[in-house]
Design a protein around this motif. Structure first.
Motif, PDB file in Angstrom:
ATOM      1  N   ASN A  84      59.569 -13.409 -56.556  1.00 14.42           N
ATOM      2  CA  ASN A  84      58.674 -12.296 -56.082  1.00 14.42           C
ATOM      3  C   ASN A  84      57.489 -12.905 -54.994  1.00 14.42           C
ATOM      4  O   ASN A  84      57.556 -13.952 -54.960  1.00 14.42           O
ATOM      5  CB  ASN A  84      57.902 -11.852 -57.322  1.00 14.42           C
TER       6      ASN A  84
ATOM      7  N   GLY B 146      62.886 -10.560 -54.560  1.00 12.41           N
ATOM      8  CA  GLY B 146      61.691  -9.680 -54.367  1.00 12.41           C
ATOM      9  C   GLY B 146      61.235  -9.992 -52.905  1.00 12.41           C
ATOM     10  O   GLY B 146      61.926 -10.304 -52.175  1.00 12.41           O
TER      11      GLY B 146
ATOM     12  N   SER C 279      55.390  -7.237 -60.648  1.00 14.20           N
ATOM     13  CA  SER C 279      56.794  -7.190 -61.003  1.00 14.20           C
ATOM     14  C   SER C 279      57.011  -8.307 -61.934  1.00 14.20           C
ATOM     15  O   SER C 279      56.107  -8.914 -62.566  1.00 14.20           O
ATOM     16  CB  SER C 279      57.819  -7.495 -59.831  1.00 14.20           C
ATOM     17  N   THR C 280      58.270  -8.598 -62.174  1.00 15.92           N
ATOM     18  CA  THR C 280      58.709  -9.922 -62.845  1.00 15.92           C
ATOM     19  C   THR C 280      58.652  -9.840 -64.320  1.00 15.92           C
ATOM     20  O   THR C 280      59.485 -10.158 -65.106  1.00 15.92           O
ATOM     21  CB  THR C 280      58.173 -11.083 -62.231  1.00 15.92           C
TER      22      THR C 280
END
Ligand code: 8IG
Length: 271
Positions: free
Chosen positions: A114, A30, A211-212
């Protein structure tokens, strides 16, 4: 994405395996983590993500959009450099497509990295945090839509041990001082208001990002083990007195790159 998501990911996995060795571990790099890959040594093979069915070129800064294969500690590791986000207008299926492809190609372990905002003053920029669990506030799931076809498991997937205890233990062996935290996933792309940050702390989140969570769910659904590592690049709004700036987020990642790379290099052989 053109076509049913699981079928497109199967096709992408087949294409990937024509060009790259079968991966055992997949690592999504990320923002902030891409430069860390240089510490892992030269890639055996590199391919633009756009060559693979269903992949879309990421638009977010700091996201290159290539896949490459490296050997780390005797393991075949697939690096996914760049990811897609809901805030780019991608669907949940598009967001998880690279991870799904990697798992279908053979990766039984998925490491999601990230950059994140911190909700705690004791998690300062530069700190790496092992994600213990997430709170998915995106309102989205990679498993919504058509039922997963056979042989894939039920869409009603259990997430009790999503960020699996075994891999978190392994992460602590590579980095004994790494703390754990709860990651709240929001759709973004705007940062939070101070009131939202107060809410996130009240519900028990330590980190906030964009995200993630969906990738972790998709990987778990396919039976892979998931580890997620967050690099704190900023204090969330209201925790910090400074306004948030995306360029500073990227700069914090650059400063941490060598350290992140060494962490990954120590971690991957232990997975
Ligand atoms: I880096 O403060 C990064 N990503 N939602 N909030 C949200 N995402 C982030 C932040 C943040 N910092």
């Amino acid at each position: 994405m053109v076509g049913p998501p699981f079928a497109v990911a199967e096709k992408a996995a087949t294409y990937l395996l024509r060009a790259l060795p079968k991966p055992e571990v997949a690592v999504v790099l990320g923002s902030g983590w891409r430069a860390a890959a240089e510490e892992l040594g030269p890639a055996e093979v590199t391919m633009p993500m756009a060559y693979l069915p269903g992949f879309v070129a990421p638009t977010a800064g700091g996201h290159a959009g290539v896949v490459c294969s490296v050997r780390a500690g005797g393991r075949s590791v697939l690096l996914l450099e760049g990811r897609s986000h809901l805030y780019e207008g991608r669907t949940p299926s598009e967001v998880v497509h690279a991870v799904r492809t990697a798992v279908m190609a053979g990766a039984r372990t998925v490491v999601l990295t990230n950059a994140a905002g911190s909700l705690r003053t004791d998690f300062q920029p530069g700190q790496v945090v092992v994600v213990r669990d997430h709170i998915n506030l995106t309102g989205a799931s990679p498993l919504s839509g058509e039922e997963p076809p056979a042989p894939y498991g039920s869409r009603f997937v259990d997430l009790t041990d999503l960020y699996c205890a075994r891999l978190r233990e392994v992460a602590r062996r590579a980095g004994p001082d790494l703390p754990e935290g709860i990651y709240a996933a929001l759709p973004g792309p705007h940062y939070e208001t101070p009131a939202e940050v107060a809410m996130l702390r009240a519900v028990g989140a330590d980190l906030v990002g964009m995200s993630t969570a969906l990738e972790a769910i998709a990987a778990r659904h396919l039976g892979a083990e998931v580890l997620a590592l967050s690099l704190v690049t900023n204090l969330a709004a209201g925790v910090s007195l400074e306004p948030l700036d995306h360029a500073e987020v990227l700069a914090a990642g650059d400063r941490a790159a060598a350290r992140l790379g060494r962490l990954l290099a120590e971690l991957l052989p232990l997975l």
